[in-house]
Design an enzyme around this catalytic site. Structure first.
Site, short mmCIF file in Angstrom:
data_model
loop_
_atom_site.label_atom_id
_atom_site.label_comp_id
_atom_site.label_asym_id
_atom_site.label_seq_id
_atom_site.Cartn_x
_atom_site.Cartn_y
_atom_site.Cartn_z
N ARG A 114 37.39 16.88 7.75
CA ARG A 114 39.10 18.19 7.96
C ARG A 114 38.73 18.44 9.02
O ARG A 114 37.82 19.16 10.10
CB ARG A 114 38.15 19.19 6.71
CG ARG A 114 38.34 19.26 5.54
CD ARG A 114 37.95 20.39 4.67
NE ARG A 114 38.22 20.38 3.25
CZ ARG A 114 37.59 20.40 2.33
NH1 ARG A 114 35.80 20.66 3.17
NH2 ARG A 114 37.53 19.69 1.51
N GLU A 158 26.26 23.82 2.75
CA GLU A 158 27.07 24.02 1.19
C GLU A 158 26.44 22.92 0.08
O GLU A 158 26.65 23.95 -0.85
CB GLU A 158 28.48 23.55 1.61
CG GLU A 158 28.96 24.33 2.41
CD GLU A 158 29.11 23.93 3.90
OE1 GLU A 158 30.01 24.19 4.91
OE2 GLU A 158 28.35 23.18 3.98
N TYR A 188 33.41 13.97 9.38
CA TYR A 188 33.16 15.70 9.04
C TYR A 188 34.94 15.02 8.41
O TYR A 188 35.60 14.50 9.96
CB TYR A 188 33.70 16.44 9.65
CG TYR A 188 34.27 18.18 9.07
CD1 TYR A 188 33.26 18.07 7.95
CD2 TYR A 188 34.59 18.60 9.29
CE1 TYR A 188 33.58 18.98 6.57
CE2 TYR A 188 35.34 20.71 8.53
CZ TYR A 188 34.06 20.18 7.16
OH TYR A 188 34.87 21.45 6.67
N ASP A 220 33.58 23.83 10.26
CA ASP A 220 35.27 24.42 10.68
C ASP A 220 35.27 25.77 10.21
O ASP A 220 33.96 26.36 10.15
CB ASP A 220 36.25 23.43 9.80
CG ASP A 220 35.83 23.58 8.21
OD1 ASP A 220 34.77 24.50 8.22
OD2 ASP A 220 36.21 23.17 7.58
N ASP A 266 29.37 23.58 7.20
CA ASP A 266 30.57 22.71 7.34
C ASP A 266 30.95 22.85 9.07
O ASP A 266 30.93 24.30 8.72
CB ASP A 266 31.82 22.94 6.57
CG ASP A 266 31.54 21.40 5.57
OD1 ASP A 266 30.34 20.88 5.36
OD2 ASP A 266 32.02 21.38 4.92
N HIS A 307 37.90 18.64 15.76
CA HIS A 307 36.53 18.22 16.02
C HIS A 307 37.04 16.35 16.07
O HIS A 307 38.45 16.48 16.07
CB HIS A 307 36.12 18.44 14.34
CG HIS A 307 36.35 19.98 14.16
ND1 HIS A 307 34.80 20.20 14.91
CD2 HIS A 307 36.24 20.02 12.91
CE1 HIS A 307 35.31 21.65 14.05
NE2 HIS A 307 35.77 21.61 12.68
N GLU A 315 35.63 27.49 8.20
CA GLU A 315 35.74 27.89 6.61
C GLU A 315 34.15 27.88 6.68
O GLU A 315 33.56 28.57 5.98
CB GLU A 315 36.23 27.01 5.87
CG GLU A 315 36.53 27.34 3.82
CD GLU A 315 37.02 28.62 3.79
OE1 GLU A 315 37.29 29.09 2.52
OE2 GLU A 315 38.37 28.82 4.73
#
Length: 900
Positions: free
Chosen positions: A298, A7, A296, A82, A80, A343, A84
């Protein structure tokens, strides 16, 4: 070379370092596609087909990836780990396929890693997979739901409630929590109660405090001593009896550490300990993650990888000794509702790396890393061992009993490193330490007098009123004191629930199942950015707009701002991501009912809506009057009814229905606000000027001064807003007359003879040059100080106007930097700190990066500035700093010689 896409440029830089020159690592700069903000982007009539559009800023990033794929037919999507991140990978794959950059021969794979470390990245490259379409479908469902709510409900608000900005599927439910908490506070009726305590002595002269628990042989409940008279009798009962220790019980106890951080608990603890907002916490954590320092950030998981547990135990043993290490590792059960999206917890990537070893200069990053490091180590440490002691004291006749409690920390265990913060101050009595006390010991009253006893009660000896009510009793504010000063009765009142902080709001949302870890920060930020909520001393307070929007939604769309409904919808989305539910079925069921609810409001009239809100907010807006008259009766004309009105600017106010005969208005909120300000509804008379009365008013758009009264002949008398820096209640006649003299003509501009004016506007003092030749309708230039409006001369005015023209592309002097940091270390070009309208910022080439409010511009280093520049470039889609090319020597072309 295989093309790896992540990203952000910061993440790309770190990963490129680990993968080496055999890979091309590029950044997508976040999402490359989104739903255009217009009708039809989600089409419920055709299977909820979604129209995606590549943002103009993202086209060049997609092109760069497509160009790189011309040299290598391998694409690795490493966004990432997740939902998103999965969606970004899917969007990239779809966009590149449409561009024909991905062909049948292109090898496309997806890799994920929970930490940006060399081992995690290289291991992920060995385990590629396809894009997880179940996670993508959960993203599509969430995105479609948010679009359908926002683009169908917000227009209803705009039409029926002028000034409202927007509504959102989760944001409106979050706002409802804050508004309803405020209404609880306003409706709270405090209840009085008393407690009685005594300062006692041991045989060795040490003192301790005990609380009265029984009176006349009956156990006391919280409200049994409801008045000062009852408390006085209880104080006398204790004072008149001989006391002794009837039992001493010591019980061993343990306290276990908290689990490692997940997203919500990290936001809560950073708020408690540092006052960080949710957005600030996540932004800081993002930088730590991209630098490879933490996993990570989130996540709703609290479990820890086995190798991380081993590292943590090794670090504990090395730093604190074997005594602080439990016999076996602690296992924390994952609380995620959908294990597929869970996670590992948020933890340091290397447990041996203490905060002082961190190579960062930004204070926020260092503080947050310290918090994560300590919490992670503490979660694997031994329990603290305590000894809790309860001492019972009584009188021989059994009429009076008191209790003293306390505790001793026998072994600190995990508390040596970390203890969790609390949302509200603890008043637990068992935190005290007790002296040595034995069963059967006499417990005489302490003879230290009033000063010591009132110190225990939280008062001062000076507060004691000498005129005692009866029996030699002393009385102070909120307390009664026995004659010998050892027994005191203390007055209390029940307290309303506290306002939410960002920490307690996130905690409550988590308890209700509203939102998910990746959404908490944006939700809390959005309701503040919309002006629905303000933050004061870290507490969230609803604004007028927030109250109005909530009242409207609760009455006309109650189901869709319901806590249970929103939580159930979140569960359905989790089931989609787990593959247990079809996402279009979720959308179809929602839309069928929601569209019907929207249609039902089409016939609503604004007056009907406002009257309904008047009814809902009546306890707040129109409380009972002291004179017994109807609460909504206009106090000015005593004919009309008070009602809430709205202006198109979004402001709300209370006005009289007998308008225009009665022009009574007051600010939105309970009555008395205007009186408290010292400015009555009819205005505060300052005096006369030229035969006209000059008054100060509190209007719905702010305070203003007015010349003369409103009459049939003069419906709009001269008015001028009072500058924000001036206190309306302290305004004097001469200042008011100066304001009413504006705008002030300074003179004619020497270049074109057009007037130059000085005035005060919505954004402060300014100059106006009404240049008839300009297609922009003239030039405005800001003045730095209010007083300059009356003092600025033509030379200064011409200079400021010229600088304004220059800033728009004309010629003129460039703005001077506050600080010059030097050349960009990678891309070259000056990096400066500039003074901006909304605060200081970092400038490099065409990128302007705002400096966080909590950061002192004088403390900004080049490293911090480069980080801010890269983040701004990623957010805006501008070109990120590229490395300087190595200087090459010019080659001198050899001259050709002609052969003779």
């Amino acid at each position: 070379m295989p093309v790896v896409v992540v990203e952000s440029p910061a993440k790309a830089k770190t990963i490129n370092k680990y993968l080496g020159s055999d890979f091309t690592v590029l950044a997508s700069y976040g999402h490359v596609r989104d739903l255009p903000p217009k009708d039809g982007s989600v089409d419920p009539e055709h299977g909820f087909e979604m129209l995606w559009e590549i943002a103009s800023d993202s086209r060049k990033h997609v092109k760069a990836i497509a160009d790189a794929l011309k040299d290598d037919d391998t694409l690795i999507l490493a966004t990432d780990p997740d939902r998103e991140g999965e969606a970004i990978s899917w969007h990239l794959q779809e966009a590149l396929t449409k561009r024909k950059a991905i062909k049948k021969s292109t090898d496309v794979s997806r890799v994920v890693f929970n930490a940006i470390t060399k081992s995690a990245v290289t291991e992920a490259m060995k385990n590629p997979r396809d894009v997880d379409m179940e996670l993508v479908e959960a993203y599509l469902a969430r995105r479609a739901l948010d679009y359908l709510v926002g683009f169908n409900l917000s227009p209803v608000l705009w039409r029926k409630l002028p000034g409202a900005k927007s509504a959102g599927r989760v944001q409106s439910v979050c706002l409802r929590l804050i508004v309803e908490r405020e209404m609880e506070i306003e409706a709270f009726d405090p209840r009085e109660y008393w407690s009685v305590r005594a300062v006692l002595e041991t045989p060795r002269g040490q003192t301790y405090e005990a609380r009265l628990t029984e009176l006349a042989g009956k156990k006391l409940d919280k409200f049994d001593l409801a008045t000062a008279e009852a408390a006085e009798l209880a104080v006398q009962a204790v004072t008149s009896r001989k006391l002794s220790v009837t039992s001493v019980e010591a019980k061993p106890g343990t306290r276990n550490p908290s689990a490692p951080f997940m997203t919500s608990t990290l936001q809560q603890e950073a708020s408690r300990k540092f006052g960080f907002g949710a957005r600030q916490t996540m932004s800081t954590a993002q930088r730590l993650y991209e630098a490879g320092y933490i996993t990570y950030m989130r996540t709703d998981g609290i479990d820890m990888a086995p190798e991380a547990v081993t590292m943590a135990r090794d670090a504990i043993k090395e730093r604190f000794g074997a005594a602080y290490l439990p016999d076996s590792p602690r296992i924390y059960k994952n609380k995620a509702k959908n294990a597929q999206e869970a996670h590992e917890c948020i933890r340091p990537t290397e447990m041996s790396r203490a905060p002082e070893d961190l190579k960062v200069t930004e204070p926020d990053q260092r503080k947050l890393y310290d918090l994560i490091w300590k919490r992670t180590l503490a979660s694997q440490m031994a329990a603290a061992r305590l000894e809790r002691t309860t001492v019972e004291i009584g009188s021989p006749d059994g009429q009076v009993a008191l209790r003293a409690t306390g505790q001793v920390v026998v072994f600190d265990g995990f508390m040596k490193v970390y203890t969790e913060g609390q949302d509200e101050e603890s008043t637990a009595e068992d935190e005290r330490r007790l002296p040595q006390i034995g069963q059967g010991d006499p417990a005489p009253l302490h003879k230290g007098g009033m000063e010591a006893a009132f110190a225990k009660a939280g008062s001062r000896e000076d507060d004691v009123v000498e005129a005692a009510p009866t029996g030699g009793m002393q009385q102070g504010p909120g307390g009664l004191l026995s004659e010998n000063g050892a027994v005191f009765g203390q007055q209390h009142f029940t307290q309303p629930p506290p306002r939410y902080t960002e920490a307690t709001l996130v905690k409550r949302m988590e308890e209700l199942g509203i939102g998910r870890p990746s959404t908490y920060a944006s939700i809390v930020t959005t309701i503040q950015d919309r002006g629905y909520v303000t933050k004061d001393k870290n507490r969230l307070i609803p604004e007028d707009k927030g109250r109005l929007v909530t009242a409207f939604l609760v009455n006309y769309f109650r189901k869709y701002v319901g806590y249970d409904f929103t939580a159930d919808l979140e569960n359905q989305l989790d089931e989609v991501s787990a593959g247990d539910r079809n996402y279009k079925d979720v959308l179809d069921r929602f839309w069928r009912d929601f569209s019907a609810a929207i249609a039902e409001t089409s016939e609503l009239r604004i007056t009907e809506v406002l009257e309904k809100i008047n009814e809902v907010l009546a306890p707040h807006l129109f409380p009972p009057r002291e004179d017994g008259k109807p609460p909504r009766l206009c106090p000015n004309c005593e004919i009309g009814q008070l009602s809430m009105r709205t202006a198109r600017s979004g402001g709300a106010f209370i006005g009289c229905s007998n308008y225009p005969e009665c022009r009574y208005t007051r600010p939105f909120g309970p009555p008395g606000m205007e009186e408290a300000s010292g400015i009555p509804p009819e205005g505060k008379l300052l005096g006369e000027d030229g035969g006209d009365e000059i008054r100060v008013f509190k209007g719905r758009f702010g305070p203003y001064v007015q010349r003369g009264a409103v009459t049939e002949e003069n419906k709009k008398p001269p008015r001028q807003s009072i500058p924000k820096s001036w206190v309306p209640e302290e305004l004097e006649l001469d200042k008011a007359v100066m304001l009413l003299s504006l705008p002030r003509q300074i003179g004619l501009h020497p270049d074109d003879g057009v007037p130059v004016w000085a005035n005060i506007g919505r954004y402060g003092p300014y100059l106006k040059h009404a240049d008839s030749t300009s297609d922009r309708g003239g030039t405005n230039a800001n003045l730095e100080d209010i007083e300059e409006v009356w003092t600025v001369g033509m030379n200064r005015a011409v200079q400021l106007l010229a600088e304004k023209v220059a800033s728009r592309g004309g010629r003129g002097a460039a703005a001077k930097p506050l600080r010059e940091l030097g050349e960009h270390p990678e891309a070259g070009g000056p990096v400066n700190i500039m003074k901006g309208k909304y605060g200081p910022y970092v400038k490099w080439e065409k990128i302007n990066a705002t400096i966080p409010k909590e950061t002192d511009p004088e403390q900004v280093t080049m490293e911090m500035a480069v980080q801010l520049i890269e983040e701004r470039a990623a957010k805006s889609g501008k070109k990120a700093p590229a490395k300087k090319k190595a200087a090459t020597k010019k080659k001198t072309a050899a001259k050709k010689t002609s052969a003779k």
